[in-house]
Design an enzyme around this catalytic site. Structure first.
Site, mmCIF file in Angstrom:
data_model
loop_
_atom_site.group_PDB
_atom_site.id
_atom_site.type_symbol
_atom_site.label_atom_id
_atom_site.label_comp_id
_atom_site.label_asym_id
_atom_site.label_seq_id
_atom_site.Cartn_x
_atom_site.Cartn_y
_atom_site.Cartn_z
ATOM 1 N N HIS A 164 0.854 -1.188 0.000
ATOM 2 C CA HIS A 164 0.000 0.000 0.000
ATOM 3 C C HIS A 164 0.884 1.230 0.000
ATOM 4 O O HIS A 164 1.948 1.225 0.610
ATOM 5 C CB HIS A 164 -0.902 0.014 1.242
ATOM 6 N N ASP A 173 -7.779 -5.512 0.095
ATOM 7 C CA ASP A 173 -8.262 -6.420 -0.940
ATOM 8 C C ASP A 173 -7.892 -7.876 -0.693
ATOM 9 O O ASP A 173 -8.348 -8.756 -1.419
ATOM 10 C CB ASP A 173 -7.702 -5.992 -2.314
HETATM 11 N N1 ACO Z 1 4.190 -7.705 -4.149
HETATM 12 C C1 ACO Z 1 5.530 -7.711 -4.261
HETATM 13 N N2 ACO Z 1 6.294 -6.604 -4.181
HETATM 14 C C2 ACO Z 1 5.653 -5.440 -3.969
HETATM 15 C C3 ACO Z 1 4.255 -5.368 -3.817
HETATM 16 C C4 ACO Z 1 3.529 -6.541 -3.908
HETATM 17 N N3 ACO Z 1 2.206 -6.536 -3.811
HETATM 18 N N4 ACO Z 1 3.910 -4.068 -3.621
HETATM 19 C C5 ACO Z 1 5.042 -3.362 -3.645
HETATM 20 N N5 ACO Z 1 6.092 -4.188 -3.853
HETATM 21 C C6 ACO Z 1 7.513 -3.815 -3.933
HETATM 22 C C7 ACO Z 1 7.850 -3.276 -5.324
HETATM 23 O O1 ACO Z 1 8.263 -4.290 -6.192
HETATM 24 C C8 ACO Z 1 8.954 -2.297 -4.993
HETATM 25 O O2 ACO Z 1 10.132 -3.032 -4.759
HETATM 26 P P1 ACO Z 1 11.575 -2.436 -5.178
HETATM 27 O O3 ACO Z 1 11.734 -1.171 -4.400
HETATM 28 O O4 ACO Z 1 12.535 -3.515 -4.800
HETATM 29 O O5 ACO Z 1 11.494 -2.199 -6.676
HETATM 30 C C9 ACO Z 1 8.535 -1.700 -3.653
HETATM 31 O O6 ACO Z 1 7.743 -2.715 -3.023
HETATM 32 C C10 ACO Z 1 7.720 -0.424 -3.787
HETATM 33 O O7 ACO Z 1 6.606 -0.701 -4.641
HETATM 34 P P2 ACO Z 1 5.813 0.380 -5.501
HETATM 35 O O8 ACO Z 1 4.986 -0.346 -6.491
HETATM 36 O O9 ACO Z 1 6.783 1.408 -6.017
HETATM 37 O O10 ACO Z 1 4.969 1.079 -4.373
HETATM 38 P P3 ACO Z 1 3.631 1.865 -4.570
HETATM 39 O O11 ACO Z 1 3.438 2.694 -3.363
HETATM 40 O O12 ACO Z 1 3.582 2.559 -5.880
HETATM 41 O O13 ACO Z 1 2.589 0.650 -4.650
HETATM 42 C C11 ACO Z 1 0.645 -0.575 -4.741
HETATM 43 C C12 ACO Z 1 1.401 0.552 -4.010
HETATM 44 C C13 ACO Z 1 0.339 -0.102 -6.166
HETATM 45 C C14 ACO Z 1 -0.650 -0.818 -4.004
HETATM 46 C C15 ACO Z 1 1.512 -1.847 -4.772
HETATM 47 O O14 ACO Z 1 1.801 -2.273 -3.465
HETATM 48 C C16 ACO Z 1 0.849 -2.983 -5.562
HETATM 49 O O15 ACO Z 1 0.928 -2.981 -6.791
HETATM 50 N N6 ACO Z 1 0.157 -3.948 -4.867
HETATM 51 C C17 ACO Z 1 -0.520 -5.017 -5.528
HETATM 52 C C18 ACO Z 1 -1.898 -4.545 -6.036
HETATM 53 C C19 ACO Z 1 -2.876 -4.315 -4.893
HETATM 54 O O16 ACO Z 1 -3.022 -5.122 -3.999
HETATM 55 N N7 ACO Z 1 -3.602 -3.181 -4.988
HETATM 56 C C20 ACO Z 1 -4.617 -2.807 -4.003
HETATM 57 C C21 ACO Z 1 -4.142 -1.672 -3.124
HETATM 58 S S1 ACO Z 1 -5.383 -1.252 -1.916
HETATM 59 C C22 ACO Z 1 -6.563 -0.429 -2.803
HETATM 60 O O17 ACO Z 1 -6.297 0.248 -3.756
HETATM 61 C C23 ACO Z 1 -7.920 -0.559 -2.382
#
Ligand code: ACO
Length: 377
Positions: free
Chosen positions: A260, A314
């Site tokens: 998140h 979620d």
């Molecule tokens: N699984 C594995 N690795 C992850 C995940 C995940 N779900 N989420 C983040 N990371 C990692 C990324 O790979 C990244 O790693 P790195 O720094 O080594 O490259 C780091 O954590 C930061 O991730 P970002 O994607 O840059 O963080 P951001 O704040 O943009 O992401 C998000 C937030 C989009 C929710 C992300 O965690 C994600 O894509 N999760 C999966 C989709 C999801 O569950 N969405 C629902 C969110 S809740 C809602 O909207 C109601």
């Protein structure tokens, strides 16, 4: 003047708001200053919606009126049902919902957004009619007739009844009610921001909500709840969890329902939803999906805990909806049924001190390029 560019506007305030607040380090979420744990234990979805819209808990009298207004506006016009009948059966329910909500704006007055009284009725109509649209579409696409709402049933009982033609057990409608409380609002998320941008143009509320629905659909936002259940089914048994996650992470793929932008601990909503799973499965029999999910959470904590990536809202919601008999592609519409309350609260707030959203950009292209005639390219 130089500007810092923040991809995804991470950490950039887009509005001042008194509607909800998140403490991502401590895992605290409040609606109008009230902790969600309190609202889930003591309130209902409609009382929470009233709180979000008006800024304070309603009196007994106000709540009776609000519930009455919602109940009164649950029906949808035959033409909206006809519209749903025209859509392809294999189309996604979020697209059907977006189309139907946009069409609502052609039936109801909403263009004069300076009319505060009418704005209240628009919010009531949207909160009241979304469940009816979703249930009607779910039935129509499988060849059944849409079922009109029943005024003697409460909000969640009625939704499950319109979906299945059976009045649900209390535990089912109570579980759904808590899910709706939990999804009703969450500060400046992507779909709320979209709604605010649309609202700032003084578009009507049906257009505002239709645009928010489009944003909610994406798998990085509300759409993740569907992907989680697909993933848990694909894994199949707790024994297959570790290799599955290891392979996914090796391939640099994200684990759906984890991570998140704001929470650096387990999302407090996931904690409550997990508790709900425990209660529901004790009464109605366990779920293989839940057993797999518990193992996914355990292995993910080991492999991703260092990055502060934990279950978000979620992760457990789809498992509950699945047990309530809701089809996987209707999970994100379930989110919309609830979040429309938050979208409308933000719409009210935006209109009070409206300023058109028109951000800047940092131009990274070229200047003064010659126009090359087509025969010389
Ligand atoms: N699984 C594995 N690795 C992850 C995940 C995940 N779900 N989420 C983040 N990371 C990692 C990324 O790979 C990244 O790693 P790195 O720094 O080594 O490259 C780091 O954590 C930061 O991730 P970002 O994607 O840059 O963080 P951001 O704040 O943009 O992401 C998000 C937030 C989009 C929710 C992300 O965690 C994600 O894509 N999760 C999966 C989709 C999801 O569950 N969405 C629902 C969110 S809740 C809602 O909207 C109601």
């Amino acid at each position: 003047m130089p500007h810092d560019f923040m991809p995804g506007l991470a950490g950039v305030p887009a509005a001042k708001s008194a509607i909800s607040d998140v403490d991502g380090e401590r895992g605290i979420l409040e609606y109008r200053g009230i902790r969600i744990e309190d609202l889930c234990a003591k309130s209902s979805f409609l009382e929470t919606a009233s709180l979000l819209l008006s800024g304070r808990l309603p009196t007994q009298h106000e709540l009776v009126h609000f519930v009455g207004d919602i109940t009164h506006h649950r029906r949808i016009k035959f033409k909206i049902v006809d519209l749903l009948k025209c859509l392809p059966e294999q189309g996604h329910p979020m697209d059907a919902l977006q189309a139907a909500v946009a069409a609502l704006g052609m039936f109801y007055p909403g263009r004069n957004v300076k009319d505060i009284d009418n704005n209240y009725w628009s919010a009531v109509r949207l909160i009241a009619k979304l469940p009816t649209i979703i249930a009607a579409h779910a039935r129509i696409r499988r060849g059944d007739d849409a079922i009109p709402p029943r005024d003697d049933l409460d909000f969640c009982q009625n939704f499950l009844y319109m979906l299945s033609d059976h009045v649900p057990e209390r535990i089912a409608s109570d579980t759904l009610d808590v899910c709706l409380v939990l999804h009703a609002e969450h500060t400046m998320n992507a779909s709320t921001f979209t709604g605010l941008v649309t609202a700032s143009t003084l578009a009507d509320p049906y257009t505002v909500v239709a645009s928010s629905i489009g944003t909610l659909k994406g798998p990085l936002h509300g759409g993740a709840n569907e992907e989680v259940v697909v993933m848990l089914r694909e894994i199949g048994t707790p024994g297959k969890v570790r290799p599955y996650i290891e392979n996914k992470l090796k391939a640099k793929q994200k684990l759906m329902g984890f991570g998140h932008r704001v929470y650096k601990v387990k999302d407090p909503r996931a904690v409550i939803l997990q508790g709900l799973c425990g209660r529901l499965f004790k009464e109605c029999g366990s779920s293989q999906l839940y057993d797999v999910a518990i193992e996914v959470e355990r292995v993910a904590a080991e492999l991703l805990g260092e990055k502060k990536i934990y279950p978000n809202v979620d992760f457990y919601s789809g498992i509950l909806y699945d047990k309530l008999g809701i089809e996987v592609d209707c999970f994100t519409p379930m989110f919309a049924i609830s979040r429309v309350a938050g979208w409308m609260a933000h719409w009210f707030e935006q209109l009070r001190e409206n300023k058109l959203f028109r951000p800047d950009q940092i131009y990274s292209g070229e200047h003064n390029r010659p126009y090359v005639p087509i025969e010389r390219r």
